[in-house]
Write an enzyme that holds these catalytic residues in place. Structure first.
Site, PDB file in Angstrom:
ATOM      1  N   HIS A  35       3.395   6.743  -7.368  1.00  9.84           N
ATOM      2  CA  HIS A  35       2.701   7.899  -7.812  1.00  9.84           C
ATOM      3  C   HIS A  35       3.838   9.105  -7.538  1.00  9.84           C
ATOM      4  O   HIS A  35       3.490   9.922  -8.075  1.00  9.84           O
ATOM      5  CB  HIS A  35       1.718   7.952  -6.766  1.00  9.84           C
ATOM      6  CG  HIS A  35       0.648   8.556  -7.254  1.00  9.84           C
ATOM      7  ND1 HIS A  35      -0.828   8.726  -6.033  1.00  9.84           N
ATOM      8  CD2 HIS A  35       0.517   9.057  -8.432  1.00  9.84           C
ATOM      9  CE1 HIS A  35      -1.725  10.389  -6.885  1.00  9.84           C
ATOM     10  NE2 HIS A  35      -0.339  10.119  -8.443  1.00  9.84           N
ATOM     11  N   HIS A  78       1.384  -1.106  -0.276  1.00  8.49           N
ATOM     12  CA  HIS A  78       0.233  -0.493   0.143  1.00  8.49           C
ATOM     13  C   HIS A  78       0.836   1.263  -0.027  1.00  8.49           C
ATOM     14  O   HIS A  78       0.936   2.313  -0.815  1.00  8.49           O
ATOM     15  CB  HIS A  78      -1.011   0.324   1.318  1.00  8.49           C
ATOM     16  CG  HIS A  78      -1.741   1.597   1.365  1.00  8.49           C
ATOM     17  ND1 HIS A  78      -3.359   1.096   1.101  1.00  8.49           N
ATOM     18  CD2 HIS A  78      -1.283   2.087   1.525  1.00  8.49           C
ATOM     19  CE1 HIS A  78      -4.109   2.145   1.214  1.00  8.49           C
ATOM     20  NE2 HIS A  78      -2.604   3.151   1.672  1.00  8.49           N
ATOM     21  N   GLU A  79       1.830   1.186   0.627  1.00  9.26           N
ATOM     22  CA  GLU A  79       2.400   2.125   1.178  1.00  9.26           C
ATOM     23  C   GLU A  79       3.625   2.821  -0.104  1.00  9.26           C
ATOM     24  O   GLU A  79       4.089   3.692  -0.431  1.00  9.26           O
ATOM     25  CB  GLU A  79       3.736   2.767   2.339  1.00  9.26           C
ATOM     26  CG  GLU A  79       2.648   2.430   3.296  1.00  9.26           C
ATOM     27  CD  GLU A  79       1.562   3.306   3.889  1.00  9.26           C
ATOM     28  OE1 GLU A  79       1.327   4.448   2.985  1.00  9.26           O
ATOM     29  OE2 GLU A  79       0.608   3.791   4.075  1.00  9.26           O
ATOM     30  N   HIS A 106       1.990   4.276  -3.213  1.00 12.19           N
ATOM     31  CA  HIS A 106       1.635   5.836  -2.505  1.00 12.19           C
ATOM     32  C   HIS A 106       3.541   6.447  -3.548  1.00 12.19           C
ATOM     33  O   HIS A 106       3.479   7.590  -3.628  1.00 12.19           O
ATOM     34  CB  HIS A 106       1.682   6.252  -1.135  1.00 12.19           C
ATOM     35  CG  HIS A 106       0.395   6.372  -1.019  1.00 12.19           C
ATOM     36  ND1 HIS A 106      -0.425   6.724  -1.772  1.00 12.19           N
ATOM     37  CD2 HIS A 106      -0.191   5.456   0.661  1.00 12.19           C
ATOM     38  CE1 HIS A 106      -1.897   6.721   0.125  1.00 12.19           C
ATOM     39  NE2 HIS A 106      -1.892   6.043   0.237  1.00 12.19           N
TER      40      HIS A 106
HETATM   41 ZN   LIG Z   1      -2.447   5.170   2.443  1.00 12.97          ZN
END
Ligand SMILES: [Zn+2]
Length: 707
Positions: A503, A496-497, A500
């Protein structure tokens, strides 16, 4: 789960000082490590030279410097142009940005009393600093002048977007108001901030007072030895005898899953539900009723029909109606699934001949028995297959390599703020450096809870800066010489991290304001949630899930259990989230002329109206203790958690339909989504890549919600 933290002030627009703070600024000079741009590769912060006392003078000097830069732009005798206004604003605040980014990193991930007191001292100054820019009348006149003739200036698409986003930010903050209305707005902002602050002060005490305490261990039957000793310690800390179970933020309380005594469960649950509704000094209902009304009145002053309309204007959903329609479509599916889960739980209750109907305080206790019977997943059995740094290199990095072709090389020469932090250089497809990536995974007492991503340097072509990104988590640190074995939930957090992080790293924009992880709440969690899908994708999973000692692959039966367990209790989870998100939205679509609401009655009617008055599934937060919406910036925004789930599942469906994990698919996603930042309308960005608007179909499928 965790969030990307947006560096508000990294956007050039977001600062300019009101408080140059002479005494402190005077201490700032060439001896300060922030004085000149960093000479570390990638301009990464020289953490080996930075002392705790260096941050405050650098940040205050940075604010003063940016204030002067903004004043120069505002007072330029030359007529406003895109270059002398917008580009100049983008170039401003570089000292502030580099000092503040490093400060935010250490004050959240590796803090101490000095950093904490610096943080308290700076908070009001930074807030005032941001206000000062938006209320700078001369500056706004130049912004507005360019905005008015933007179509005639032959700007490229990204520059045009910068004009629109910047102008909207000013207007959103009230720059367009007449002076008398600006005065009124300021008063409203002050009252709103006082009410929010009152709310959180009361709630803190209310939550503390809502703890369950007892002298009789028998009332806590079912708790493990370690849970009991934690409860005894909690009691000692408050100088009381016996046992104490503190309240958590949410309606449901984790202890209920193990407590055998039904009366204890009910008592704890009622403490939670009524914590802030006792009619005493900690009752929050007067605050929230007035705050909802005040927000509606402020929205009207700013020219919007409701607070939600004002908040959603720059989000992907754009209007409250879109967010409401999206939620309305989920309600029947969620409540039907919750009803079938409730039936399974009732069957367990009946099998015990317990002779009562399921209540919210029974859900987790009997639900746990359903879970064990259906999905029993023993962490001890699977953790040996998930050694943290093996997961990182052969799972997280590997998936990114297979999708996007990027490589990773550890850099031991880059200074770090704590010895557990590791730094990797990320290498692009063409062999050129793409970014620096720091990871700080182990739990420490001086670290905020949860996991997050942020950046030490925002990328932009204008300033020639490459991204410097970090991920922080709180995974258990093993004893020296032992492997760091983690759960599958922790593996998912790492993916998940890193979503980011991708991105942020792939941001390929000219202007810092438009780069990387965008500020829209209902978009920013999309790339991160999307990246979670690869954790269980066979070609990736089989590459990293190997026993740390033997190297063996995980047995197929365990893999199947991991997959199935993902959907356990999904009906309950979705229903309680929807109920909270609907409460949030109903409070914030109120019109300015609506009367002051009675929170109890309002909440009851809002849940009936949205078909979420489900007896066994109360909202994840009731209005009176919903701090996301009353004091932490999520007002009219709680739906975003669900909205980005829709996006990420819908996006993953596209990959499934196009051959899954491949470079071609990854490159297209990078080019059309991850690299775009906020350079175009988010809805259009998504639809251009997907070929159609997102639907909830894939979300229903991947979360096991289809009937
Ligand atoms: Zn998040």
């Amino acid at each position: 789960m965790s969030h990307a933290k947006t560096l508000i002030v990294a956007a050039a627009i977001a600062a300019a000082g009101s408080a140059p703070c002479g005494a402190r600024a005077a201490e700032f000079g060439p001896q300060n490590p922030f004085y000149a741009p960093s000479t570390v590769p990638f301009h990464a912060p020289p953490f080996d030279r930075i002392k705790d006392e260096d941050y405050q003078p650098a940040i205050e000097a940075g604010m003063a410097q940016q204030l002067a830069e903004m004043e120069r732009i505002a007072n330029d005798v030359a007529p406003p142009t895109f270059a002398n206004t917008f580009v100049a604003m983008e170039r401003s605040g570089q000292l502030l940005n580099r000092a503040l980014a490093a400060f935010r990193c250490v004050s959240e991930a590796n803090t101490n009393p000095t950093l904490q007191s610096t943080k308290s001292a700076l908070a009001p100054k930074i807030a005032a600093h941001e206000d000062a820019i938006h209320l700078n009348k001369k500056l706004f006149e130049r912004v507005a002048a360019i905005h008015a003739r933007r179509e005639t200036l032959k700007l490229d698409a990204e520059s045009l977007r910068l004009v629109e986003v910047t102008y909207d930010d000013f207007v959103h903050a009230g720059a367009n108001l007449a002076d008398s209305d600006k005065t009124l707005l300021k008063k409203m902002n002050e009252e709103a901030s006082t009410l929010s602050n009152d709310f959180s002060t009361r709630l803190l005490d209310a939550t503390k007072n809502g703890a369950f305490s007892t002298a009789a261990a028998a009332e806590l039957a079912g708790m493990s030895e370690s849970q009991l000793s934690a409860a005894a310690e909690a009691a000692q800390r408050r100088q009381t005898a016996g046992y104490l179970i503190p309240l958590q933020n949410t309606t449901q309380q984790p202890a209920l899953a193990s407590l055998n005594v039904r009366a204890t469960r009910e008592a704890i649950f009622r403490n939670s539900l009524q914590r802030a509704e006792r009619g005493d000094a900690n009752d929050t209902r007067t605050d929230i009723a007035r705050l909802a009304q005040l927000r509606a009145q402020r929205a009207k002053l700013l020219g919007y029909p409701s607070h939600a309309a004002w908040k959603l204007e720059n989000q992907m959903a754009k209007t409250p109606q879109n967010a409401l329609q999206f939620m309305d479509a989920l309600v029947p599916v969620a409540t039907a699934k919750a009803a079938s889960e409730a039936a399974a739980i009732q069957a367990v209750i009946d099998a015990h001949k317990a002779g009562f109907a399921l209540q919210p305080w029974d859900w987790d206790f009997y639900g746990e028995q359903v879970r064990k019977a259906k999905y029993d997943l023993d962490d001890a059995e699977i953790k040996p297959y998930f050694e943290l740094f093996n997961v990182l290199e052969n799972g997280v990095f590997y998936a990114a390599n297979r999708l996007y072709g990027i490589g990773f090389k550890e850099r031991k020469d880059i200074p770090v703020y704590q010895s557990d932090v590791r730094v990797f250089e990320v290498i692009d497809i063409d062999g050129r450096p793409l970014a620096l990536f720091y990871c700080d995974y182990f739990k420490r007492d001086n670290k905020n809870g949860g996991a997050w991503m942020s950046s030490l340097q925002r990328p932009s072509k204008l300033l020639g800066n490459l991204p410097v990104i970090y991920n922080v988590a709180n995974l258990p640190k093993p004893a020296a010489g032992e492997p760091a074995l983690i759960s599958f939930a922790d593996v998912t957090t790492m993916f998940h991290e890193f979503g980011h992080a991708l991105h942020g790293m792939f941001a390929n924009t000219h202007y810092p304001t438009l780069s990387g992880t965008t500020p829209a709440r209902d978009f920013v969690e999309f790339p991160s949630q999307f990246n979670e899908h690869w954790a269980i994708y066979p070609a990736v999973f089989n590459h990293y899930a190997h026993h740390y000692k033997t190297g063996a692959s995980m047995p197929e039966a365990s893999v199947e259990k991991i997959k199935r367990a993902k959907n356990f209790n999904e009906g309950y989870k979705l229903t309680e989230l929807l109920a909270a998100a609907e409460l949030d939205m109903q409070w914030h679509v109120l019109a300015a002329d609506a009367p002051l609401q009675n929170p109890d009655e309002f909440e009851k009617q809002a849940l009936i109206k949205t078909h979420l008055d489900v007896k066994a599934v109360p909202p994840r937060y009731r209005s009176s203790y919903f701090s996301h919406i009353w004091d932490s910036g999520y007002s009219a925004g709680y739906y975003a958690y669900l909205w980005t789930e829709m996006l990420n599942d819908d996006a993953y469906q596209w990959f499934e339909d196009h051959g899954g994990l491949s470079r071609a698919n990854g490159d297209r996603f990078r080019r059309m989504i991850l690299s775009r930042g906020n350079t175009q309308d988010l809805e259009k960005t998504y639809e251009a890549w997907r070929g159609k608007p997102p639907t909830i179909d894939a979300m229903m499928k991947y979360r096991g919600l289809n009937p």
